[in-house]
Design a protein around this motif. Sequence first.
Motif, PDB file in Angstrom:
ATOM      1  N   LYS A  54      63.221   3.439  -6.341  1.00  0.00           N
ATOM      2  CA  LYS A  54      62.935   3.624  -4.911  1.00  0.00           C
ATOM      3  C   LYS A  54      64.156   3.331  -4.038  1.00  0.00           C
ATOM      4  O   LYS A  54      64.155   3.639  -2.853  1.00  0.00           O
ATOM      5  CB  LYS A  54      61.766   2.734  -4.466  1.00  0.00           C
ATOM      6  CG  LYS A  54      60.442   3.099  -5.077  1.00  0.00           C
ATOM      7  CD  LYS A  54      59.922   4.388  -4.513  1.00  0.00           C
ATOM      8  CE  LYS A  54      58.515   4.656  -5.032  1.00  0.00           C
ATOM      9  NZ  LYS A  54      57.973   5.894  -4.495  1.00  0.00           N
ATOM     10  N   PHE A  55      65.189   2.730  -4.619  1.00  0.00           N
ATOM     11  CA  PHE A  55      66.408   2.425  -3.877  1.00  0.00           C
ATOM     12  C   PHE A  55      67.405   3.591  -3.915  1.00  0.00           C
ATOM     13  O   PHE A  55      68.442   3.527  -3.284  1.00  0.00           O
ATOM     14  CB  PHE A  55      67.057   1.146  -4.406  1.00  0.00           C
ATOM     15  CG  PHE A  55      66.382  -0.096  -3.907  1.00  0.00           C
ATOM     16  CD1 PHE A  55      66.907  -0.818  -2.840  1.00  0.00           C
ATOM     17  CD2 PHE A  55      65.206  -0.545  -4.485  1.00  0.00           C
ATOM     18  CE1 PHE A  55      66.272  -1.951  -2.361  1.00  0.00           C
ATOM     19  CE2 PHE A  55      64.567  -1.681  -4.025  1.00  0.00           C
ATOM     20  CZ  PHE A  55      65.097  -2.385  -2.953  1.00  0.00           C
ATOM     21  N   PHE A  56      67.092   4.630  -4.665  1.00  0.00           N
ATOM     22  CA  PHE A  56      67.978   5.791  -4.753  1.00  0.00           C
ATOM     23  C   PHE A  56      67.672   6.790  -3.646  1.00  0.00           C
ATOM     24  O   PHE A  56      66.515   7.089  -3.373  1.00  0.00           O
ATOM     25  CB  PHE A  56      67.841   6.473  -6.119  1.00  0.00           C
ATOM     26  CG  PHE A  56      68.607   5.800  -7.210  1.00  0.00           C
ATOM     27  CD1 PHE A  56      69.909   6.158  -7.506  1.00  0.00           C
ATOM     28  CD2 PHE A  56      68.022   4.775  -7.943  1.00  0.00           C
ATOM     29  CE1 PHE A  56      70.621   5.522  -8.514  1.00  0.00           C
ATOM     30  CE2 PHE A  56      68.722   4.133  -8.959  1.00  0.00           C
ATOM     31  CZ  PHE A  56      70.022   4.514  -9.243  1.00  0.00           C
ATOM     32  N   ASN A  57      68.718   7.306  -3.041  1.00  0.00           N
ATOM     33  CA  ASN A  57      68.610   8.348  -2.021  1.00  0.00           C
ATOM     34  C   ASN A  57      68.442   9.682  -2.739  1.00  0.00           C
ATOM     35  O   ASN A  57      69.412  10.394  -2.988  1.00  0.00           O
ATOM     36  CB  ASN A  57      69.858   8.347  -1.133  1.00  0.00           C
ATOM     37  CG  ASN A  57      69.843   9.442  -0.099  1.00  0.00           C
ATOM     38  OD1 ASN A  57      68.813  10.029   0.185  1.00  0.00           O
ATOM     39  ND2 ASN A  57      71.001   9.714   0.467  1.00  0.00           N
ATOM     40  N   THR A  58      67.204  10.007  -3.086  1.00  0.00           N
ATOM     41  CA  THR A  58      66.929  11.188  -3.905  1.00  0.00           C
ATOM     42  C   THR A  58      67.190  12.498  -3.177  1.00  0.00           C
ATOM     43  O   THR A  58      67.292  13.538  -3.821  1.00  0.00           O
ATOM     44  CB  THR A  58      65.473  11.169  -4.416  1.00  0.00           C
ATOM     45  OG1 THR A  58      64.591  11.112  -3.293  1.00  0.00           O
ATOM     46  CG2 THR A  58      65.233   9.987  -5.337  1.00  0.00           C
ATOM     47  N   SER A  59      67.318  12.463  -1.858  1.00  0.00           N
ATOM     48  CA  SER A  59      67.616  13.693  -1.125  1.00  0.00           C
ATOM     49  C   SER A  59      69.110  13.867  -0.879  1.00  0.00           C
ATOM     50  O   SER A  59      69.530  14.866  -0.316  1.00  0.00           O
ATOM     51  CB  SER A  59      66.843  13.727   0.195  1.00  0.00           C
ATOM     52  OG  SER A  59      67.205  12.630   0.991  1.00  0.00           O
ATOM     53  N   GLY A  60      69.906  12.904  -1.319  1.00  0.00           N
ATOM     54  CA  GLY A  60      71.345  12.962  -1.096  1.00  0.00           C
ATOM     55  C   GLY A  60      72.066  13.920  -2.024  1.00  0.00           C
ATOM     56  O   GLY A  60      71.637  14.174  -3.152  1.00  0.00           O
ATOM     57  N   TYR A  63      73.241  12.271  -5.422  1.00  0.00           N
ATOM     58  CA  TYR A  63      72.129  12.133  -6.369  1.00  0.00           C
ATOM     59  C   TYR A  63      71.881  13.467  -7.069  1.00  0.00           C
ATOM     60  O   TYR A  63      71.730  13.529  -8.295  1.00  0.00           O
ATOM     61  CB  TYR A  63      70.874  11.666  -5.622  1.00  0.00           C
ATOM     62  CG  TYR A  63      69.663  11.443  -6.487  1.00  0.00           C
ATOM     63  CD1 TYR A  63      69.407  10.199  -7.040  1.00  0.00           C
ATOM     64  CD2 TYR A  63      68.760  12.467  -6.734  1.00  0.00           C
ATOM     65  CE1 TYR A  63      68.288   9.975  -7.826  1.00  0.00           C
ATOM     66  CE2 TYR A  63      67.633  12.257  -7.520  1.00  0.00           C
ATOM     67  CZ  TYR A  63      67.400  11.013  -8.060  1.00  0.00           C
ATOM     68  OH  TYR A  63      66.291  10.808  -8.841  1.00  0.00           O
ATOM     69  N   LYS A  64      71.860  14.523  -6.283  1.00  0.00           N
ATOM     70  CA  LYS A  64      71.582  15.858  -6.829  1.00  0.00           C
ATOM     71  C   LYS A  64      72.734  16.360  -7.698  1.00  0.00           C
ATOM     72  O   LYS A  64      72.504  16.918  -8.774  1.00  0.00           O
ATOM     73  CB  LYS A  64      71.289  16.833  -5.694  1.00  0.00           C
ATOM     74  CG  LYS A  64      69.961  16.532  -5.005  1.00  0.00           C
ATOM     75  CD  LYS A  64      69.731  17.434  -3.819  1.00  0.00           C
ATOM     76  CE  LYS A  64      68.418  17.075  -3.151  1.00  0.00           C
ATOM     77  NZ  LYS A  64      68.148  17.893  -1.970  1.00  0.00           N
ATOM     78  N   SER A  65      73.971  16.152  -7.246  1.00  0.00           N
ATOM     79  CA  SER A  65      75.114  16.667  -8.000  1.00  0.00           C
ATOM     80  C   SER A  65      75.280  15.968  -9.355  1.00  0.00           C
ATOM     81  O   SER A  65      75.803  16.563 -10.300  1.00  0.00           O
ATOM     82  CB  SER A  65      76.404  16.548  -7.184  1.00  0.00           C
ATOM     83  OG  SER A  65      76.789  15.197  -7.039  1.00  0.00           O
TER      84      SER A  65
END
Length: 116
Positions: A54-60, A63-65
């Motif tokens: 839950k501490f990860f910025n999953t929309s960043g 994160y995606k790259s």
Amino acid sequence: MLFVEYPKCSTCRKAKQWLKDNGIDFTDRDITVQNPTGQELRQWQARSGLPLRKFFNTSGQLYKSLHLKEKLSAMSEEEQIALLASDGMMVKRPIVVAGGTVLVGFRPAEWEQALK
């Protein structure tokens, strides 16, 4: 109270305004200038009661790259903390740290209950 934000983030700006509107004093911290340390992240995660993911910025973009959606579950907790501590843009924000309370992300109803 510590308010950890990314100043260009619209959600962070809304959260900051909510704190001001509710007369809540806080110390502001730009996550791109002073990234949370591994030790801070461990403490915050323990106090929040939230899973580390839950501490990860999953929309960043970062994160995606890095394709973390697929990789995160195979990583150890220490690897996840090291990754979060490596770059502030990896961390979900805003984060509020107030005594034993840690809030991740801005949900007004949750903040209302926890901070007032």
